[in-house]
Design a protein around this motif. Structure first.
Motif, PDB file in Angstrom:
ATOM      1  N   LEU A   1       0.838  -1.197   0.000  1.00  0.00           N
ATOM      2  CA  LEU A   1       0.000   0.000   0.000  1.00  0.00           C
ATOM      3  C   LEU A   1       0.880   1.257   0.000  1.00  0.00           C
ATOM      4  CD1 LEU A   1      -2.907   1.062   0.126  1.00  0.00           C
ATOM      5  CD2 LEU A   1      -2.744   0.949   2.636  1.00  0.00           C
ATOM      6  N   GLY A   2       1.923   1.246   0.818  1.00  0.00           N
ATOM      7  CA  GLY A   2       2.848   2.377   0.841  1.00  0.00           C
ATOM      8  C   GLY A   2       3.516   2.589  -0.501  1.00  0.00           C
ATOM      9  N   LEU A   3       3.925   1.494  -1.143  1.00  0.00           N
ATOM     10  CA  LEU A   3       4.548   1.602  -2.465  1.00  0.00           C
ATOM     11  C   LEU A   3       3.572   2.173  -3.491  1.00  0.00           C
ATOM     12  CD1 LEU A   3       6.470  -1.808  -2.656  1.00  0.00           C
ATOM     13  CD2 LEU A   3       7.449   0.449  -2.233  1.00  0.00           C
ATOM     14  N   ALA A   4       2.349   1.724  -3.436  1.00  0.00           N
ATOM     15  CA  ALA A   4       1.341   2.219  -4.378  1.00  0.00           C
ATOM     16  C   ALA A   4       1.082   3.706  -4.151  1.00  0.00           C
ATOM     17  CB  ALA A   4       0.048   1.428  -4.238  1.00  0.00           C
ATOM     18  N   TYR A   5       0.945   4.115  -2.896  1.00  0.00           N
ATOM     19  CA  TYR A   5       0.780   5.535  -2.601  1.00  0.00           C
ATOM     20  C   TYR A   5       1.996   6.334  -3.075  1.00  0.00           C
ATOM     21  CZ  TYR A   5      -3.329   4.995   0.466  1.00  0.00           C
ATOM     22  OH  TYR A   5      -4.586   4.763   0.973  1.00  0.00           O
ATOM     23  N   PHE A   6       3.183   5.774  -2.832  1.00  0.00           N
ATOM     24  CA  PHE A   6       4.423   6.483  -3.151  1.00  0.00           C
ATOM     25  C   PHE A   6       4.566   6.730  -4.655  1.00  0.00           C
ATOM     26  CE2 PHE A   6       9.104   6.898  -3.472  1.00  0.00           C
ATOM     27  CZ  PHE A   6       9.294   7.883  -2.506  1.00  0.00           C
ATOM     28  N   SER A   7       3.883   5.920  -5.463  1.00  0.00           N
ATOM     29  CA  SER A   7       3.978   6.075  -6.917  1.00  0.00           C
ATOM     30  C   SER A   7       3.222   7.297  -7.417  1.00  0.00           C
ATOM     31  CB  SER A   7       3.436   4.822  -7.617  1.00  0.00           C
ATOM     32  OG  SER A   7       2.021   4.737  -7.479  1.00  0.00           O
ATOM     33  N   ARG A   8       2.370   7.879  -6.560  1.00  0.00           N
ATOM     34  CA  ARG A   8       1.572   9.039  -6.955  1.00  0.00           C
ATOM     35  C   ARG A   8       2.044  10.262  -6.176  1.00  0.00           C
ATOM     36  NH1 ARG A   8      -4.572   6.635  -6.783  1.00  0.00           N
ATOM     37  NH2 ARG A   8      -4.313   7.148  -4.567  1.00  0.00           N
ATOM     38  N   ALA A   9       2.335  11.322  -6.883  1.00  0.00           N
ATOM     39  CA  ALA A   9       2.861  12.520  -6.237  1.00  0.00           C
ATOM     40  C   ALA A   9       1.932  13.019  -5.139  1.00  0.00           C
ATOM     41  CB  ALA A   9       3.079  13.620  -7.278  1.00  0.00           C
ATOM     42  N   SER A  10       0.621  12.903  -5.344  1.00  0.00           N
ATOM     43  CA  SER A  10      -0.341  13.431  -4.369  1.00  0.00           C
ATOM     44  C   SER A  10      -0.364  12.631  -3.073  1.00  0.00           C
ATOM     45  CB  SER A  10      -1.750  13.443  -4.977  1.00  0.00           C
ATOM     46  OG  SER A  10      -2.145  12.126  -5.345  1.00  0.00           O
ATOM     47  N   ASP A  11       0.058  11.375  -3.135  1.00  0.00           N
ATOM     48  CA  ASP A  11      -0.008  10.510  -1.956  1.00  0.00           C
ATOM     49  C   ASP A  11       1.368  10.098  -1.442  1.00  0.00           C
ATOM     50  OD1 ASP A  11      -2.787  10.462  -1.863  1.00  0.00           O
ATOM     51  OD2 ASP A  11      -2.907   8.805  -3.298  1.00  0.00           O
ATOM     52  N   ALA A  12       2.431  10.637  -2.046  1.00  0.00           N
ATOM     53  CA  ALA A  12       3.782  10.195  -1.679  1.00  0.00           C
ATOM     54  C   ALA A  12       4.190  10.656  -0.284  1.00  0.00           C
ATOM     55  CB  ALA A  12       4.800  10.705  -2.704  1.00  0.00           C
ATOM     56  N   GLY A  13       3.444  11.611   0.282  1.00  0.00           N
ATOM     57  CA  GLY A  13       3.768  12.106   1.603  1.00  0.00           C
ATOM     58  C   GLY A  13       3.055  11.349   2.695  1.00  0.00           C
ATOM     59  N   THR A  14       2.035  11.968   3.288  1.00  0.00           N
ATOM     60  CA  THR A  14       1.378  11.415   4.468  1.00  0.00           C
ATOM     61  C   THR A  14       0.807  10.010   4.268  1.00  0.00           C
ATOM     62  OG1 THR A  14       0.873  13.649   5.229  1.00  0.00           O
ATOM     63  CG2 THR A  14      -0.403  11.838   6.194  1.00  0.00           C
ATOM     64  N   PRO A  15       0.062   9.730   3.200  1.00  0.00           N
ATOM     65  CA  PRO A  15      -0.483   8.363   3.054  1.00  0.00           C
ATOM     66  C   PRO A  15       0.599   7.292   2.967  1.00  0.00           C
ATOM     67  CG  PRO A  15      -1.644   9.894   1.618  1.00  0.00           C
ATOM     68  CD  PRO A  15      -0.461  10.637   2.154  1.00  0.00           C
ATOM     69  N   ALA A  16       1.642   7.550   2.179  1.00  0.00           N
ATOM     70  CA  ALA A  16       2.717   6.560   2.058  1.00  0.00           C
ATOM     71  C   ALA A  16       3.436   6.377   3.385  1.00  0.00           C
ATOM     72  CB  ALA A  16       3.697   6.977   0.965  1.00  0.00           C
ATOM     73  N   VAL A  17       3.735   7.495   4.037  1.00  0.00           N
ATOM     74  CA  VAL A  17       4.421   7.427   5.333  1.00  0.00           C
ATOM     75  C   VAL A  17       3.605   6.613   6.330  1.00  0.00           C
ATOM     76  CG1 VAL A  17       5.116   8.791   7.343  1.00  0.00           C
ATOM     77  CG2 VAL A  17       5.771   9.536   5.048  1.00  0.00           C
ATOM     78  N   ALA A  18       2.311   6.882   6.393  1.00  0.00           N
ATOM     79  CA  ALA A  18       1.454   6.160   7.352  1.00  0.00           C
ATOM     80  C   ALA A  18       1.435   4.666   7.065  1.00  0.00           C
ATOM     81  CB  ALA A  18       0.042   6.734   7.301  1.00  0.00           C
ATOM     82  N   ALA A  19       1.390   4.300   5.794  1.00  0.00           N
ATOM     83  CA  ALA A  19       1.368   2.874   5.438  1.00  0.00           C
ATOM     84  C   ALA A  19       2.673   2.191   5.832  1.00  0.00           C
ATOM     85  CB  ALA A  19       1.111   2.721   3.936  1.00  0.00           C
ATOM     86  N   PHE A  20       3.805   2.828   5.557  1.00  0.00           N
ATOM     87  CA  PHE A  20       5.089   2.227   5.908  1.00  0.00           C
ATOM     88  C   PHE A  20       5.276   2.186   7.424  1.00  0.00           C
ATOM     89  CE2 PHE A  20       6.550   3.793   1.549  1.00  0.00           C
ATOM     90  CZ  PHE A  20       6.459   2.544   0.983  1.00  0.00           C
ATOM     91  N   GLU A  21       4.795   3.199   8.123  1.00  0.00           N
ATOM     92  CA  GLU A  21       4.891   3.188   9.585  1.00  0.00           C
ATOM     93  C   GLU A  21       4.127   2.001  10.175  1.00  0.00           C
ATOM     94  OE1 GLU A  21       5.453   7.918  10.766  1.00  0.00           O
ATOM     95  OE2 GLU A  21       3.431   7.066  10.559  1.00  0.00           O
ATOM     96  N   ARG A  22       2.941   1.748   9.642  1.00  0.00           N
ATOM     97  CA  ARG A  22       2.152   0.634  10.152  1.00  0.00           C
ATOM     98  C   ARG A  22       2.808  -0.704   9.806  1.00  0.00           C
ATOM     99  NH1 ARG A  22       0.141  -1.578  14.162  1.00  0.00           N
ATOM    100  NH2 ARG A  22      -1.630  -3.007  13.798  1.00  0.00           N
ATOM    101  N   ALA A  23       3.359  -0.800   8.605  1.00  0.00           N
ATOM    102  CA  ALA A  23       4.062  -2.028   8.221  1.00  0.00           C
ATOM    103  C   ALA A  23       5.214  -2.296   9.175  1.00  0.00           C
ATOM    104  CB  ALA A  23       4.575  -1.900   6.789  1.00  0.00           C
ATOM    105  N   LEU A  24       5.923  -1.234   9.541  1.00  0.00           N
ATOM    106  CA  LEU A  24       7.082  -1.375  10.420  1.00  0.00           C
ATOM    107  C   LEU A  24       6.661  -1.740  11.844  1.00  0.00           C
ATOM    108  CD1 LEU A  24      10.106  -1.216  10.150  1.00  0.00           C
ATOM    109  CD2 LEU A  24       9.988   1.227  10.638  1.00  0.00           C
TER     110      LEU A  24
END
Length: 451
Positions: A102-125
């Motif tokens: 999910l974080g990777l998918a968000y990160f692929s879009r400029a609009s979601d590369a910040g908070t959404p991607a960060v939140a997904a990777f934080e939860r994965a970790l």
């Protein structure tokens, strides 16, 4: 602003290197994962998807497969649907790998590369705290969001957990630089150049190092015209005397400008006044101890004065403080080779083969080191790297012939002697076809034929 797009893309395509396959390997069919990588490299994600889905079904915790699968979904234009599917899966049963994708998918879009991607990777970790890939992705997402201080921790932890992964070092270096830790950033770049970096990674590292070690970053505006005048005399007109006058004028008003002392040292060196040059270079080092170029200048001067030990210590300091200095690595390699410190020489020339992948001289030097170590295969590999790209290179063709001649003479096994002699004859005859009067090739050929 996506400053690391060239390095990371989604961070998805980092491992998609479809290597060349020779001989029998070319005849073996690719496994499903390798075939999928090839489809992705050829921009055929729809063909990669069924292969990756089948592979991932059998290995649902494999993060590389998860990354490849997400890349295929994104490149096939299914990003929105893939995000929705991953959200659905997490709603049913949270798993680190789903948040990772999910974080990777968000990160692929400029609009979601910040908070959404960060939140997904934080939860994965949170679900899988010792996985280096998750630390790396979280750090990269924070870096792209300009959360530089917050990026340092996960990137540093990723480097600790996976010290062999070169790709981690670049964003770590940038985050450290952005938070004011220039020494840490340089150390990360120093680790990178020793880890087989790609040409694009080297280019990015050079650009970052130039930012870190810009000697003119705080140069006074009022002194710029006189600086340009001195540089023109020194570099364009080869007139060191008026250059010295210009530089000394600057130092009367700004006596603590390290870069001007270094330039003054170069001008005195051009006039063969080693004493004054050494004095200026040492003053530059005192004023800017973090600038590796000043140590390089002094090392070069000592080397020119036949003082290799003094040169070595300054050149070692030069590459420690600025590991992207190609000539410093070359000089160090030569000094170590002259002193028969083959490991240190090999390390220096190996770094250079990555910093200057298209240059022949570092390959030739590394081949010599490998030959002296008795590593015939290693020496052949370096020489062939050049000959494959430039089949008309007679110097390296001859060196291949000499290499195999030496191997044939030194080998204790008859089958190895025979194989090496056959290779030697083939390369030596190729030299003689182009240069029939080549005495070195002729003598080596005679040695092969003599009992």
């Amino acid at each position: 602003m996506r400053t690391w797009a060239g390095v990371a893309v989604l961070g998805l395509g980092l491992s998609l290197t479809a290597g060349c396959r020779h001989g029998a390997a070319a005849e073996r069919p690719l496994d499903a994962r390798a075939q999928a990588r090839e489809y992705l490299a050829k921009k055929q994600p729809e063909r990669a998807l069924p292969l990756l889905e089948a592979e991932y079904a059998g290995a649902p915790e494999d993060l590389e497969l998860a990354r490849l699968l997400t890349e295929a979904q994104v490149k096939a234009g299914h990003t929105d649907a893939w995000i929705a599917e991953l959200q659905r899966r997490n709603a049913q049963a949270e798993r680190a790998v789903n948040h990772y994708m999910l974080g990777l998918a968000y990160f692929s879009r400029a609009s979601d590369a910040g908070t959404p991607a960060v939140a997904a990777f934080e939860r994965a970790l949170e679900l899988k705290p010792e996985e280096p890939e998750l630390h790396y992705r979280l750090g990269l997402a924070r870096l792209e969001s300009e959360q530089y201080a917050a990026a340092v921790g996960p990137l540093r932890r990723a480097a600790e957990l996976a010290p062999e992964r070169a790709v981690i070092r670049l964003p770590l270096a940038k985050a450290l630089h952005r938070t004011g830790d220039s020494a840490g950033a340089v150390a990360a770049l120093g680790a990178l150049v020793r880890m087989s970096p790609s040409p694009s990674e080297v280019a990015t590292a050079r650009a970052l190092m130039d930012q870190i070690a810009d000697p003119f970053a705080r140069f006074p505006k009022t002194a710029e015209p006189k600086l340009e005048e001195g540089l023109r005399y020194l570099r364009e007109l080869d007139a060191p005397h008026p250059a010295i006058v210009a530089f000394e004028e600057i130092l009367r008003d700004y006596p603590d400008l390290a870069v001007v002392h270094a330039l003054l040292g170069l001008a005195w060196q051009r006039l063969d006044d080693a004493g004054r040059a050494v004095e200026e270079f040492k003053r530059a080092i005192e004023l800017a101890p973090e600038d590796g170029k000043n140590h390089f200048y002094l090392g070069e001067l000592y080397l020119g004065r036949q003082r290799p030990e003094a040169a070595r210590s300054h050149l070692e300091k030069a590459v420690e403080l600025n590991p992207l200095q190609d000539v410093a690595w070359f000089r160090l390699g030569d000094i170590h080779l002259e002193q028969r410190n083959l490991k240190a020489a090999g390390d220096a020339f190996r770094v250079l083969t990555y910093l200057e992948p298209d240059e022949e001289a570092p390959r030739g030097k590394l081949a010599l080191v490998r030959q002296l170590e008795g590593d015939w295969a290693g020496a052949e590999r370096e020489l062939m790297h050049v000959v494959d790209k430039n089949p008309d290179n007679i110097e390296f063709t001859l060196r291949l012939g000499i290499l195999f001649t030496e191997q044939a003479k030194q080998s204790s096994r008859p089958e190895e002697r025979k194989e090496a002699a056959g290779k030697a004859e083939r390369w030596l005859r190729k030299v003689l076809e182009t240069q029939p009067e080549n005495a070195v090739a002729s003598r080596a050929l005679q040695q092969l034929k003599s009992p």
